[in-house]
Design an enzyme around this catalytic site. Structure first.
Site, PDB file in Angstrom:
ATOM      1  CE1 TYR A   1     -15.437  -4.968   1.909  1.00  0.00           C
ATOM      2  CE2 TYR A   1     -16.253  -7.216   2.040  1.00  0.00           C
ATOM      3  CZ  TYR A   1     -15.625  -6.204   1.328  1.00  0.00           C
ATOM      4  OH  TYR A   1     -15.189  -6.443   0.043  1.00  0.00           O
TER       5      TYR A   1
ATOM      6  CB  VAL B   1     -12.934   8.105  -2.778  1.00  0.00           C
ATOM      7  CG1 VAL B   1     -11.885   8.088  -3.876  1.00  0.00           C
ATOM      8  CG2 VAL B   1     -13.142   6.730  -2.172  1.00  0.00           C
TER       9      VAL B   1
END
Ligand code: UDP
Length: 324
Positions: free
Chosen positions: A145, A57
């Site tokens: 992250y 994606v």
């Protein structure tokens, strides 16, 4: 509803797919399979109301037909994984979120972002409420992250405010259960794998750091309630989900050794603790309780028993490490 789940072959994505299908919705699961696995959705393949698309994606997402919701769950999520895939982690949080939001906007679909307790970094406030802005080291090993998810939250709010998109942000605290990878590096599968192989459990540091562990079905219940909430300004603001039962990693190790009858005890690995590893983490779930009537119901003993049973069938008793 017709729902797209990015990361649909992952731990949480696949459980969400199960829940949505059980409620009568149809699901498109999208995954590039770098940390997800088709094993997690094998039982769904062939159903008329389920489609799997292998796609990264971070590239433009094309889905034909109507979509009612986009749930963006694609991302490496364990510290070991995001250290192995630092650039992919940043890209899926940034470019992947942008593509998923763009798709939701084009389809006028509701958008739900899987965010994380890592947005709080190594928190200086305890327990963590949604209005705490966190303590993140942008350039530390976990920064890839943490910052990806912080950017993802900012972009989601920008789409909400600028385009009027109906958005949701869930900050997920430590969750465990069936379909975690044995080798994903997180503490629950690591400890259970070690215990089932009869090895000592590797406690990083002195084990005094704490986490609050939520069984997967409780988390999925909260996410489903959030997804179904009618649109409002409140529904669009971040919401913590997890189980507030806090414990030290050392205590978790003792419980897992006891439940599995592992005779090998514990070994302390001071050097294995990743820089920036939060010392304490516990969700304040007041907002989830008020907004969603959310309350975790599965005890640690019960959730661990189910997870141990799942991993038992996956740990080979003749694995080489057993004889090391
Ligand atoms: N941890 C540990 N031994 C292991 C794996 C993890 O002591 O084999 C510790 C880790 O240092 C951290 C906590 O367990 O303090 C939770 O780690 P995890 O990777 O599950 O996720 P985190 O909550 O840090 O994102």
């Amino acid at each position: 509803m017709r729902v797209l789940i990015t990361g649909g072959a992952g731990f949480l994505g696949s459980h969400l797919a199960d829940r949505l299908l059980a409620e009568g919705h149809s699901v498109i699961a999208m995954d590039n399979l770098i940390t997800g696995s088709t094993d997690n959705i094998q039982h769904l393949i062939g159903r008329a109301d389920f489609t799997f698309i292998r796609h990264d994606v971070t590239n433009y997402i094309y889905v034909s037909g109507q979509l009612d919701a986009v749930l963006h769950f694609a991302s490496p999520a364990s510290p070991v994984d995001y250290l192995k895939y630092p650039i992919q982690t940043l890209k899926v949080g940034a470019l992947g979120t942008h593509n998923a939001l763009g798709l939701a906007l084009a389809k006028r679909a509701r958008f739900l972002l899987a965010s994380t307790s890592e947005v709080y970094g190594d928190p200086l406030v305890h327990p963590q409420r949604e209005d705490y802005h966190g303590n993140v080291n942008t350039i530390g090993p976990r920064g890839v992250y943490d910052e990806a998810k912080r950017f993802a939250e900012a972009l989601t709010m920008a789409y909400h405010r600028s385009h009027g998109l109906d958005t949701r942000i869930v900050r997920i605290f430590n969750t465990y259960g069936e379909r975690m990878r044995l080798d994903d590096g997180r503490v629950v599968p690591n400890f259970i794998g070690q215990a089932l192989r009869g090895e000592p459990l590797t406690v990083h540091g002195d084990g005094s750091q704490t986490r609050s562990f939520c069984y997967v079905s409780d988390l999925i219940e909260g996410i489903y309630r959030l997804l179904m909430l009618p649109p409002s300004e409140d529904a669009s603001l971040p919401i913590n989900l997890g189980n507030p039962l806090e414990m030290s990693i050392l205590d978790l190790a003792k419980i897992i050794n006891e439940m599995t009858g592992n005779p090998s005890g514990i070994t302390f690995r001071r050097m294995d603790r990743i820089e920036g590893d939060p010392q304490r983490r516990q969700p304040d779930i007041t907002r989830a309780q008020a907004l969603l009537g959310y309350q975790p119901t599965v005890s640690l003993q019960e959730g661990l028993a189910r997870t141990i049973a799942y991993f038992r069938s996956r740990v080979s008793v003749t694995s080489p490490s057993c004889h090391a």
